[in-house]
Structures are given as C-alpha cells and as structure tokens.
Write a protein that holds these residues in place. Structure first.
Motif, PDB file in Angstrom:
ATOM      1  N   ALA A  27     -44.405 -16.511   4.709  1.00 56.31           N
ATOM      2  CA  ALA A  27     -43.240 -17.384   4.795  1.00 56.31           C
ATOM      3  C   ALA A  27     -43.612 -18.845   4.626  1.00 56.31           C
ATOM      4  O   ALA A  27     -44.712 -19.264   4.968  1.00 56.31           O
ATOM      5  CB  ALA A  27     -42.556 -17.178   6.139  1.00 56.31           C
ATOM      6  N   VAL A  28     -42.661 -19.596   4.110  1.00 52.14           N
ATOM      7  CA  VAL A  28     -42.771 -21.051   4.063  1.00 52.14           C
ATOM      8  C   VAL A  28     -41.650 -21.603   4.937  1.00 52.14           C
ATOM      9  O   VAL A  28     -40.519 -21.126   4.893  1.00 52.14           O
ATOM     10  CB  VAL A  28     -42.677 -21.601   2.618  1.00 52.14           C
ATOM     11  N   ASN A  29     -42.000 -22.563   5.773  1.00 55.97           N
ATOM     12  CA  ASN A  29     -41.012 -23.253   6.593  1.00 55.97           C
ATOM     13  C   ASN A  29     -40.662 -24.562   5.895  1.00 55.97           C
ATOM     14  O   ASN A  29     -41.536 -25.378   5.649  1.00 55.97           O
ATOM     15  CB  ASN A  29     -41.568 -23.555   7.993  1.00 55.97           C
ATOM     16  N   PHE A  75     -38.778 -27.946   6.278  1.00 58.41           N
ATOM     17  CA  PHE A  75     -38.189 -28.845   7.269  1.00 58.41           C
ATOM     18  C   PHE A  75     -37.414 -29.949   6.563  1.00 58.41           C
ATOM     19  O   PHE A  75     -37.932 -30.582   5.644  1.00 58.41           O
ATOM     20  CB  PHE A  75     -39.283 -29.470   8.145  1.00 58.41           C
ATOM     21  N   THR A 105     -34.015 -14.968   3.513  1.00 57.09           N
ATOM     22  CA  THR A 105     -34.172 -16.367   3.898  1.00 57.09           C
ATOM     23  C   THR A 105     -33.380 -16.629   5.171  1.00 57.09           C
ATOM     24  O   THR A 105     -32.232 -16.204   5.290  1.00 57.09           O
ATOM     25  CB  THR A 105     -33.665 -17.295   2.766  1.00 57.09           C
ATOM     26  N   HIS A 106     -34.007 -17.324   6.102  1.00 58.69           N
ATOM     27  CA  HIS A 106     -33.333 -17.728   7.345  1.00 58.69           C
ATOM     28  C   HIS A 106     -32.866 -19.169   7.154  1.00 58.69           C
ATOM     29  O   HIS A 106     -33.637 -20.108   7.295  1.00 58.69           O
ATOM     30  CB  HIS A 106     -34.282 -17.632   8.543  1.00 58.69           C
ATOM     31  N   TRP A 121     -29.656 -19.796  15.903  1.00 54.22           N
ATOM     32  CA  TRP A 121     -29.747 -21.005  15.083  1.00 54.22           C
ATOM     33  C   TRP A 121     -29.975 -22.260  15.914  1.00 54.22           C
ATOM     34  O   TRP A 121     -30.358 -23.293  15.364  1.00 54.22           O
ATOM     35  CB  TRP A 121     -28.503 -21.172  14.209  1.00 54.22           C
ATOM     36  N   PHE A 137     -33.242 -23.706  15.214  1.00 55.97           N
ATOM     37  CA  PHE A 137     -33.478 -24.211  13.867  1.00 55.97           C
ATOM     38  C   PHE A 137     -32.867 -25.602  13.653  1.00 55.97           C
ATOM     39  O   PHE A 137     -33.143 -26.234  12.654  1.00 55.97           O
ATOM     40  CB  PHE A 137     -32.857 -23.270  12.833  1.00 55.97           C
ATOM     41  N   PHE A 177     -34.495 -26.677   9.875  1.00 55.74           N
ATOM     42  CA  PHE A 177     -35.459 -26.038   8.983  1.00 55.74           C
ATOM     43  C   PHE A 177     -34.992 -24.657   8.583  1.00 55.74           C
ATOM     44  O   PHE A 177     -34.103 -24.079   9.197  1.00 55.74           O
ATOM     45  CB  PHE A 177     -36.866 -26.011   9.587  1.00 55.74           C
ATOM     46  N   ALA A 178     -35.572 -24.175   7.491  1.00 53.81           N
ATOM     47  CA  ALA A 178     -35.279 -22.849   6.970  1.00 53.81           C
ATOM     48  C   ALA A 178     -36.602 -22.123   6.753  1.00 53.81           C
ATOM     49  O   ALA A 178     -37.640 -22.754   6.555  1.00 53.81           O
ATOM     50  CB  ALA A 178     -34.509 -22.958   5.658  1.00 53.81           C
ATOM     51  N   ILE A 179     -36.554 -20.806   6.811  1.00 54.81           N
ATOM     52  CA  ILE A 179     -37.733 -19.976   6.565  1.00 54.81           C
ATOM     53  C   ILE A 179     -37.449 -19.111   5.345  1.00 54.81           C
ATOM     54  O   ILE A 179     -36.458 -18.399   5.307  1.00 54.81           O
ATOM     55  CB  ILE A 179     -38.068 -19.087   7.782  1.00 54.81           C
ATOM     56  N   TRP A 224     -45.022 -24.825  -3.633  1.00 56.30           N
ATOM     57  CA  TRP A 224     -44.056 -25.170  -2.582  1.00 56.30           C
ATOM     58  C   TRP A 224     -43.978 -26.682  -2.399  1.00 56.30           C
ATOM     59  O   TRP A 224     -42.901 -27.248  -2.273  1.00 56.30           O
ATOM     60  CB  TRP A 224     -44.453 -24.528  -1.261  1.00 56.30           C
TER      61      TRP A 224
END
Length: 191
Positions: free
Chosen positions: A52-54, A56, A91-92, A146, A149, A162-164, A185
């Motif tokens: 995963a990539v976070n 921000f 995706t979160h 959420w 987040f 942020f999203a994951i 990324w």
C-alpha cells in the motif's frame, strides 16, 4: 596469459553490469533469527498480494471548492491507473463514502419531501467540510472508521486527510522494483 586476462575482463565487466545490489533483512539478522521467518512470510504472502501507499493531503484549505475536490479525486485516480494497482474498490478514500452518504441523505430528503408533498430542491444544498457539518457522517457506524483518516483544526475546519491505495504483484518482493514503484508514486505526488 593474454587470453586468460581477456576472459577475466569480459566476465568481470559483464558481472559488474548485471549485478543487483540489495541489502535484505535476512542479511542483517542471524540465520536462526525468528525475524527471518517473519520476513519470509512477508515476502511470500503479504507483499505480492497487498502493498500500500499512503497519500497524505496536508493544508487542504477550502475543500468545499469543486475544483479542489476534483484535483484530489484526480490525484487518487492517477495512482489507481498504475498497472500494479488493485483498483478503486481496494482504495480507502473517505470522499467516496462521503459521496454515497450525501446521495443517501439526499434520497431520504427527497422521499420525505415527496411524502410531505412539498417541492424544495435538495440539489441547491451547499456543503462545507467542517467537523460540525461532517459529524453525522463520521458518527454513522459504517463510516466511523474515517475519523482516523481526517483531521480538523481547532476551529473545526478540515485541514488534513489521507488515503490508502493498494498494489499487488509478485515483482513487489524485489526491493529494486519497490524502489522503482516508490519513485513513480513520488512523481505523481510531485505532479
């Protein structure tokens, strides 16, 4: 003697050009360390299936601006277009659930309005992204997560989130491939 020297140079140059340097955790621990077993499971099961990539987003500003929301949506979409990405469904990203929430509340409002036989347009309803206005969304059981987040300032304005975004692939076990992916990324974030 000259022939041996030429063969030695060819092998040396070829080896130098094809060498793949990497410091892996198994080289840093003793052979019988339990950390090596954990790393083996990570390399064989976790990394190929979920890396995963976070992303921000700081200094959000006035997020009620449709242009700003579009830029953030496009940012997330850029990551999701990458070949190794699992896609939007993995995706979160809180804003998508917030859209669903608004659709649900608008539908509820419209059905209530139809029941009451009044003609009030719910589409003209403007929304500000403040803690007060988002409280109902953030308190719903399916959306409570959420809260972790999203960050608000002392005045209750949305300031950070942020999203994951999930990626997969057998090549993600390689530190070099993960380094390349990290550079991709970063290029998207810089853009």
């Amino acid at each position: 003697m000259l022939l041996c020297l030429i063969v030695y140079w060819i092998v040396s140059i070829r080896g130098a050009l094809t060498i793949c340097p990497s410091i892996t955790p198994d080289k840093l621990f003793l052979a019988d360390s339990p950390v090596n077993e954990i790393n083996w499971f990570r390399d064989n099961y976790i990394l190929p299936n979920y890396t995963a990539v976070n992303v921000f987003v700081n200094n959000v500003g006035d997020f009620s601006s449709p242009e700003k929301q579009k830029r953030v949506r496009n940012l997330i979409a850029e990551y999701e277009k990458m070949p190794l990405c699992l896609g939007a469904e993995y995706t979160h990203f809180w804003l998508r659930d917030f859209d669903k929430y608004l659709e649900t509340t608008i539908e509820d409002d419209e059905s209530q309005l139809e029941f009451e036989d009044t003609s009030v347009s719910t589409n003209s309803k403007s929304f500000s992204f403040t803690k007060k206005d988002m409280q109902q969304f953030l308190n719903w059981p399916e959306y409570k997560h959420w809260n972790a987040f999203i960050k608000f300032d002392d005045k209750g304005n949305l300031t950070k989130f942020f999203a994951i975004i999930a990626f997969h692939g057998k090549e993600l076990v390689s530190w070099n491939k993960r380094g390349e992916l990290l550079n991709e990324w970063r290029a998207i974030a810089d853009k």
